[in-house]
Write a protein that holds these residues in place. Structure first.
Motif, PDB file in Angstrom:
ATOM      1  N   UNK A 164      -1.851 -42.177 -23.567  1.00  0.00           N
ATOM      2  CA  UNK A 164      -1.671 -42.608 -22.176  1.00  0.00           C
ATOM      3  C   UNK A 164      -0.931 -41.646 -21.545  1.00  0.00           C
ATOM      4  N   UNK A 165      -0.341 -40.764 -22.112  1.00  0.00           N
ATOM      5  CA  UNK A 165       0.533 -39.602 -21.343  1.00  0.00           C
ATOM      6  C   UNK A 165      -0.492 -38.452 -20.815  1.00  0.00           C
ATOM      7  N   UNK A 166      -0.302 -38.522 -19.503  1.00  0.00           N
ATOM      8  CA  UNK A 166      -1.104 -37.703 -18.816  1.00  0.00           C
ATOM      9  C   UNK A 166      -0.305 -36.610 -18.059  1.00  0.00           C
ATOM     10  N   UNK A 167      -1.041 -35.562 -17.523  1.00  0.00           N
ATOM     11  CA  UNK A 167      -0.345 -34.430 -16.660  1.00  0.00           C
ATOM     12  C   UNK A 167      -0.100 -34.918 -15.261  1.00  0.00           C
ATOM     13  N   UNK A 168       0.938 -35.858 -15.296  1.00  0.00           N
ATOM     14  CA  UNK A 168       1.491 -36.445 -13.988  1.00  0.00           C
ATOM     15  C   UNK A 168       2.639 -36.031 -13.576  1.00  0.00           C
ATOM     16  N   UNK A 169       3.354 -35.055 -14.288  1.00  0.00           N
ATOM     17  CA  UNK A 169       4.593 -34.688 -14.210  1.00  0.00           C
ATOM     18  C   UNK A 169       5.044 -33.259 -13.950  1.00  0.00           C
ATOM     19  N   UNK A 170       3.935 -32.619 -13.202  1.00  0.00           N
ATOM     20  CA  UNK A 170       4.119 -31.089 -13.122  1.00  0.00           C
ATOM     21  C   UNK A 170       5.105 -30.749 -12.017  1.00  0.00           C
ATOM     22  N   UNK A 171       5.503 -31.796 -11.123  1.00  0.00           N
ATOM     23  CA  UNK A 171       6.506 -31.428 -10.173  1.00  0.00           C
ATOM     24  C   UNK A 171       7.836 -31.327 -10.740  1.00  0.00           C
ATOM     25  N   UNK A 172       8.127 -31.763 -12.049  1.00  0.00           N
ATOM     26  CA  UNK A 172       9.370 -31.663 -12.741  1.00  0.00           C
ATOM     27  C   UNK A 172       9.501 -30.544 -13.687  1.00  0.00           C
ATOM     28  N   UNK A 173       8.231 -29.619 -13.703  1.00  0.00           N
ATOM     29  CA  UNK A 173       8.481 -28.468 -14.454  1.00  0.00           C
ATOM     30  C   UNK A 173       9.271 -27.345 -14.199  1.00  0.00           C
ATOM     31  N   UNK A 174      10.074 -26.861 -14.968  1.00  0.00           N
ATOM     32  CA  UNK A 174      11.137 -25.869 -14.573  1.00  0.00           C
ATOM     33  C   UNK A 174      10.369 -24.820 -14.610  1.00  0.00           C
ATOM     34  N   UNK A 175      10.491 -24.153 -13.159  1.00  0.00           N
ATOM     35  CA  UNK A 175       9.917 -22.901 -12.946  1.00  0.00           C
ATOM     36  C   UNK A 175      10.934 -21.841 -13.042  1.00  0.00           C
ATOM     37  N   UNK A 176      10.500 -20.664 -13.391  1.00  0.00           N
ATOM     38  CA  UNK A 176      11.329 -19.407 -13.540  1.00  0.00           C
ATOM     39  C   UNK A 176      11.759 -19.205 -12.131  1.00  0.00           C
ATOM     40  N   UNK A 177      13.158 -18.742 -11.979  1.00  0.00           N
ATOM     41  CA  UNK A 177      13.921 -18.557 -10.998  1.00  0.00           C
ATOM     42  C   UNK A 177      14.078 -17.098 -10.541  1.00  0.00           C
ATOM     43  N   UNK A 178      13.538 -16.310 -11.242  1.00  0.00           N
ATOM     44  CA  UNK A 178      13.700 -14.823 -10.539  1.00  0.00           C
ATOM     45  C   UNK A 178      13.456 -13.765 -11.776  1.00  0.00           C
ATOM     46  N   UNK A 179      13.369 -12.370 -11.371  1.00  0.00           N
ATOM     47  CA  UNK A 179      13.433 -11.368 -12.325  1.00  0.00           C
ATOM     48  C   UNK A 179      14.471 -11.386 -13.611  1.00  0.00           C
ATOM     49  N   UNK A 180      14.068 -11.249 -14.716  1.00  0.00           N
ATOM     50  CA  UNK A 180      14.932 -11.305 -15.750  1.00  0.00           C
ATOM     51  C   UNK A 180      15.029 -12.685 -16.456  1.00  0.00           C
ATOM     52  N   UNK A 181      14.793 -13.605 -15.698  1.00  0.00           N
ATOM     53  CA  UNK A 181      14.840 -15.030 -16.342  1.00  0.00           C
ATOM     54  C   UNK A 181      13.765 -15.285 -17.080  1.00  0.00           C
ATOM     55  N   UNK A 182      13.700 -16.575 -17.910  1.00  0.00           N
ATOM     56  CA  UNK A 182      12.844 -16.878 -18.957  1.00  0.00           C
ATOM     57  C   UNK A 182      11.804 -17.526 -18.068  1.00  0.00           C
ATOM     58  N   UNK A 183      10.690 -17.740 -18.565  1.00  0.00           N
ATOM     59  CA  UNK A 183       9.286 -18.163 -18.036  1.00  0.00           C
ATOM     60  C   UNK A 183       9.496 -20.011 -17.994  1.00  0.00           C
ATOM     61  N   UNK A 184       8.450 -20.592 -17.743  1.00  0.00           N
ATOM     62  CA  UNK A 184       8.481 -22.015 -17.546  1.00  0.00           C
ATOM     63  C   UNK A 184       9.117 -22.590 -18.665  1.00  0.00           C
ATOM     64  N   UNK A 185       9.850 -23.624 -18.635  1.00  0.00           N
ATOM     65  CA  UNK A 185      10.663 -24.373 -19.633  1.00  0.00           C
ATOM     66  C   UNK A 185       9.453 -25.277 -20.168  1.00  0.00           C
ATOM     67  N   UNK A 186      10.259 -26.389 -20.929  1.00  0.00           N
ATOM     68  CA  UNK A 186       9.358 -27.402 -21.239  1.00  0.00           C
ATOM     69  C   UNK A 186       9.257 -28.355 -20.213  1.00  0.00           C
ATOM     70  N   UNK A 187       7.943 -28.759 -19.912  1.00  0.00           N
ATOM     71  CA  UNK A 187       7.516 -29.827 -18.884  1.00  0.00           C
ATOM     72  C   UNK A 187       7.895 -31.199 -19.352  1.00  0.00           C
ATOM     73  N   UNK A 188       8.006 -31.968 -18.424  1.00  0.00           N
ATOM     74  CA  UNK A 188       8.616 -33.416 -18.795  1.00  0.00           C
ATOM     75  C   UNK A 188       7.395 -34.188 -19.473  1.00  0.00           C
ATOM     76  N   UNK A 189       6.103 -33.639 -19.455  1.00  0.00           N
ATOM     77  CA  UNK A 189       4.994 -34.331 -20.287  1.00  0.00           C
ATOM     78  C   UNK A 189       5.139 -33.865 -21.491  1.00  0.00           C
ATOM     79  N   UNK A 190       5.583 -32.396 -21.876  1.00  0.00           N
ATOM     80  CA  UNK A 190       5.971 -32.103 -23.371  1.00  0.00           C
ATOM     81  C   UNK A 190       7.201 -32.698 -23.822  1.00  0.00           C
ATOM     82  N   UNK A 191       8.114 -32.911 -23.027  1.00  0.00           N
ATOM     83  CA  UNK A 191       9.428 -33.585 -23.421  1.00  0.00           C
ATOM     84  C   UNK A 191       9.158 -35.009 -24.110  1.00  0.00           C
ATOM     85  N   UNK A 192       8.202 -35.675 -23.184  1.00  0.00           N
ATOM     86  CA  UNK A 192       7.834 -37.147 -23.480  1.00  0.00           C
ATOM     87  C   UNK A 192       7.022 -37.454 -24.702  1.00  0.00           C
ATOM     88  N   UNK A 193       6.285 -36.271 -25.035  1.00  0.00           N
ATOM     89  CA  UNK A 193       5.431 -36.165 -26.120  1.00  0.00           C
ATOM     90  C   UNK A 193       6.307 -35.817 -27.374  1.00  0.00           C
TER      91      UNK A 193
END
Length: 399
Positions: free
Chosen positions: A95-124
């Motif tokens: 029942x886990x669906x992609x309803x948590x994208x607003x909590x996705x960790x976005x990259x903050x600027x040049x030189x920083x890492x890309x998107x981190x683990x989404x809430x959906x991925x964490x839950x899974x």
């Protein structure tokens, strides 16, 4: 219950399962009645469940979810709670669906890492870890149960398992036969945790009676998987007592459903006796035994509430296990003292004669269950001199 809406669905819709017209009818009923939960008597996909909840503005629970909720309320033992939680988590993981994208960790600027683990991925990931942890703990419980069954096998004690549709009266019958005090209520799935008690039959001796979880139509596969260790008490039994509510107008359907579940768990080939229970609720039915053309008991009519017919059931079990006996003559060498002692412990020795070279000539009577187990553990066939029936024939011919 606020109301009921029935719908014939030949081809379920991908979005709402039912058509839009029927969905609007349900929505109207929910709005007018103020219902907070909508129960759907079928399996819904995660997207169908989510879309219906959005439309109804109420919680939507499908068949599997409702059964899981009932199981969660009924579980009492440590094992039962583990099994229910495992089934719930497996159901939830779908029942886990992609309803948590607003909590996705976005990259903050040049030189920083890309998107981190989404809430959906964490839950899974967390669900997966918990499911593995519960599976490991239940595996330990399963091994413990296997040890208990192994001990009963070594003691040559047959096991009888009560099976049947939920609320057929299995626990009440179990209590009457064994003088136990397991919970027996007029409700679905009152018994989740298997209970084992010893029952002493007048002639056949000790057997173990197991009270198990009731079956239901379209039992969710997650529950069958989670309750594997519990259902092993059925799959490893020597005899099944299929308890049937004789007063149930849909008993034919329920018998078929129980047979279907027995097929699923690999218990379809185990010998069984049908127990038509609750005859006190049906007019004109008296306690009785029914035999097949071969003279084997196939059906007993009883009432576990009034005790009517229980003595017939006990005698049927006694007759079943007494019928399953064979008489053989064994020649045991001097070094087979352990086997000789076991035969005496089982009360199987009819006569014994010692020879000058230390051998024992023993005439024994064994039920087929004990005989099969001894054959697995001992080279029994090598010790057989002749069957008792052959001996009797020889004596008759000599006379």
């Amino acid at each position: 219950m606020a109301g009921e809406v029935q719908a014939r669905v030949d081809r379920p819709g991908a979005r709402l399962y039912v058509g839009t017209g029927k969905a609007d009818e349900i929505h109207t009923l929910v709005t007018q009645s103020g219902a907070e939960t909508v129960l759907v008597d079928t399996a819904l996909s995660p997207s169908q469940e989510r879309n219906l909840e959005t439309l109804m503005e109420a919680r939507v629970v499908d068949r599997a979810g409702l059964i899981l909720d009932i199981f969660a309320q009924r579980a009492r033992s440590f094992e039962g709670k583990l099994q229910v939680e495992l089934a719930q988590l497996r159901h939830m993981s779908t029942r886990l669906v992609r309803g948590w994208t607003h909590l996705e960790r976005q990259k903050g600027g040049i030189g920083l890492r890309g998107p981190g683990e989404t809430q959906l991925e964490t839950d899974r990931r967390l669900l997966g870890l918990r499911i593995r942890h519960l599976s490991q703990r239940l595996e330990k419980v399963s091994r413990k149960r296997a040890l208990g069954r192994s001990a009963r096998t070594r003691a040559e004690i047959p096991t009888i398992s009560l099976v049947g549709y939920t609320n057929a009266g299995k626990s009440t019958l179990f209590n009457r036969l064994t003088e136990a005090n397991v919970m027996a209520r007029d409700q679905l799935f009152a018994t989740l945790d298997p209970t084992l008690r010893r029952l002493t039959l007048p002639a056949a001796g000790n057997v173990v009676l197991a009270d198990t979880v009731g079956f239901i139509r379209r039992l969710p596969t997650d529950l069958i998987a989670a309750f594997r260790s519990t259902l092993e008490e059925t799959t490893e039994a020597d005899l099944l007592l299929h308890v049937i509510d004789v007063s149930d107008p849909r008993r034919g359907e329920h018998i078929a459903e129980v047979e279907n579940v027995l097929e699923q768990i690999g218990a379809a080939d185990i010998a069984r006796i049908e127990v038509y229970n609750k005859i006190d609720l049906a007019d004109g039915i008296e306690p009785k035994l029914e035999y097949d053309d071969g003279g084997t008991i196939v059906r007993v009519w009883t009432s576990s509430l009034t005790d009517a017919g229980l003595e017939l059931l006990v005698s049927a079990l006694d007759e079943y296990f007494r019928q399953q006996t064979v008489v053989k003559t064994l020649r045991l060498p001097a070094h087979s003292g352990r086997l000789r002692a076991r035969l005496f412990e089982l009360g199987s020795v009819l006569s014994e004669q010692a020879s000058e070279d230390g051998e024992w000539l023993m005439r024994v009577e064994l039920d087929t269950v004990a005989l099969a187990r001894l054959r697995q553990q001992e080279d029994l066939d090598r010790l057989v001199v002749r069957d008792a029936s052959e001996s009797a024939d020889s004596a008759h011919d000599a006379g």
